[in-house]
Design an enzyme around this catalytic site. Sequence first.
Site, mmCIF file in Angstrom:
data_model
loop_
_atom_site.group_PDB
_atom_site.id
_atom_site.type_symbol
_atom_site.label_atom_id
_atom_site.label_comp_id
_atom_site.label_asym_id
_atom_site.label_seq_id
_atom_site.Cartn_x
_atom_site.Cartn_y
_atom_site.Cartn_z
ATOM 1 N N ASN A 9 -0.181 -2.431 -18.776
ATOM 2 C CA ASN A 9 0.220 -3.040 -18.402
ATOM 3 C C ASN A 9 -1.123 -3.753 -17.943
ATOM 4 O O ASN A 9 -1.333 -3.870 -17.842
ATOM 5 C CB ASN A 9 0.520 -2.755 -16.371
ATOM 6 C CG ASN A 9 0.630 -4.329 -16.051
ATOM 7 O OD1 ASN A 9 1.243 -5.426 -16.400
ATOM 8 N ND2 ASN A 9 1.446 -3.902 -14.645
ATOM 9 N N LYS A 11 -0.949 -7.087 -17.288
ATOM 10 C CA LYS A 11 -0.706 -8.481 -16.398
ATOM 11 C C LYS A 11 -0.510 -9.719 -17.251
ATOM 12 O O LYS A 11 -0.777 -9.948 -18.588
ATOM 13 C CB LYS A 11 -1.650 -8.188 -15.490
ATOM 14 C CG LYS A 11 -1.027 -6.821 -14.566
ATOM 15 C CD LYS A 11 -1.967 -6.265 -13.573
ATOM 16 C CE LYS A 11 -1.405 -5.021 -13.054
ATOM 17 N NZ LYS A 11 -2.312 -4.573 -11.504
ATOM 18 N N HIS A 97 7.466 -4.411 -10.524
ATOM 19 C CA HIS A 97 5.920 -3.974 -10.297
ATOM 20 C C HIS A 97 6.084 -4.691 -8.916
ATOM 21 O O HIS A 97 6.181 -5.740 -8.245
ATOM 22 C CB HIS A 97 5.179 -4.962 -11.181
ATOM 23 C CG HIS A 97 3.590 -4.696 -10.991
ATOM 24 N ND1 HIS A 97 2.975 -5.040 -10.530
ATOM 25 C CD2 HIS A 97 2.733 -3.437 -11.675
ATOM 26 C CE1 HIS A 97 2.135 -4.081 -10.315
ATOM 27 N NE2 HIS A 97 2.064 -3.459 -11.086
ATOM 28 N N GLU A 99 3.140 -6.155 -8.122
ATOM 29 C CA GLU A 99 2.876 -7.637 -7.853
ATOM 30 C C GLU A 99 4.203 -8.820 -8.223
ATOM 31 O O GLU A 99 3.891 -9.899 -7.246
ATOM 32 C CB GLU A 99 2.122 -8.223 -8.488
ATOM 33 C CG GLU A 99 0.214 -7.827 -8.598
ATOM 34 C CD GLU A 99 -0.297 -7.159 -9.637
ATOM 35 O OE1 GLU A 99 -0.219 -7.570 -10.882
ATOM 36 O OE2 GLU A 99 -1.024 -6.112 -9.913
ATOM 37 N N GLU A 167 3.719 3.885 -7.312
ATOM 38 C CA GLU A 167 2.001 3.021 -8.005
ATOM 39 C C GLU A 167 2.275 2.586 -5.970
ATOM 40 O O GLU A 167 2.381 1.579 -5.760
ATOM 41 C CB GLU A 167 1.985 1.606 -8.843
ATOM 42 C CG GLU A 167 2.218 2.462 -9.959
ATOM 43 C CD GLU A 167 2.401 0.396 -10.800
ATOM 44 O OE1 GLU A 167 1.496 1.171 -11.562
ATOM 45 O OE2 GLU A 167 2.270 0.156 -10.567
ATOM 46 N N GLY A 173 -5.917 -1.919 -8.722
ATOM 47 C CA GLY A 173 -7.111 -1.973 -8.563
ATOM 48 C C GLY A 173 -7.734 -2.343 -7.295
ATOM 49 O O GLY A 173 -9.286 -3.162 -8.111
ATOM 50 N N SER A 213 -5.185 2.743 -9.997
ATOM 51 C CA SER A 213 -6.677 2.603 -10.482
ATOM 52 C C SER A 213 -6.911 3.823 -11.039
ATOM 53 O O SER A 213 -7.692 5.069 -11.064
ATOM 54 C CB SER A 213 -7.710 3.010 -9.836
ATOM 55 O OG SER A 213 -7.615 2.138 -8.368
HETATM 56 P P1 PGA Z 1 -4.715 -0.679 -11.805
HETATM 57 O O1 PGA Z 1 -3.636 -1.959 -11.901
HETATM 58 O O2 PGA Z 1 -4.794 0.188 -13.255
HETATM 59 O O3 PGA Z 1 -5.531 -2.407 -12.304
HETATM 60 O O4 PGA Z 1 -5.036 -0.749 -11.007
HETATM 61 C C1 PGA Z 1 -1.921 -0.829 -12.578
HETATM 62 C C2 PGA Z 1 -0.529 -1.528 -11.785
HETATM 63 O O5 PGA Z 1 -0.799 -2.328 -11.727
HETATM 64 O O6 PGA Z 1 0.467 -1.338 -13.379
#
Ligand code: PGA
Length: 253
Positions: A9, A11, A97, A99, A167, A173, A213
């Site tokens: 992803n 983003k 997601h 976010e 997640e 992140g 992560s």
């Molecule tokens: P990350 O994000 O691997 O940077 O932790 C995962 C995600 O939001 O899908």
Amino acid sequence: MLKPLVAGNWKMNGLRSSIAEVQTLLEIIRRDNLSELTDIMLCPPATLLRDFSICAADTGLSIGAQDCHKDDFGAHTGDISAAMLQDVGAQAVIVGHSERRTDHGETSTMVREKSIAVLGTGMTAIICIGESEAERKGGMTLDVISEQLENSLPADVESKSTIIAYEPIWAIGTGLTPTASDIEEVHTSIRETLEKLTGSSKASDIRLLYGGSVKPGNAAELMSITNVNGALVGGASLKAKDFLGIVSAYQTT
Ligand code: PGA
């Protein structure tokens, strides 16, 4: 055994110049025939979907989008429908997601409507769920997960085109991940909830991804966990070398 999926992803990252990174990735996917054992997907921002899908045509890499509107067409300024994403080459769409849930106030009911729109086009829906740090600390993880799943999943799903991504919000992140046994507990509970919602034969064919992560250094351990059928990767998907390091951990027979 379900074929693992490693989905990246991107983003809100990437410009047209990023295509060079995808070409590097594609060369190695082809050279090492990596898509034979692992499904590999990149989900760039909508602006890059067409470029990425042209570049990835007839290779082992599939292309997904990161969100869509619930309607097919209409007066929704700034929004993009599932049919439009498919029109520029998307084969899947990430929905719900964290976010999006946080930045845009998306509820599980809205995520379900978007999932229905995605599945209606014949694309794959990657439905994301996950608890916050406070919910984890309060011992509410399994309740939150099953509530999100029950309300985000359409009533009638085709198991091959439905994917669930667990997640934990606090792991995204941050470099933090739950322990292997915590992930196994959640994924087992997701599988059980799916059995209740879809029936056991469908539930056993739905792939469950872990996200938050995921890095080359922890991918093999994450992949070895029962009921983990792949990874949803954010930051580490932006560099071909890191992403391939994760894909190689999922090259299992
Ligand atoms: P990350 O994000 O691997 O940077 O932790 C995962 C995600 O939001 O899908």
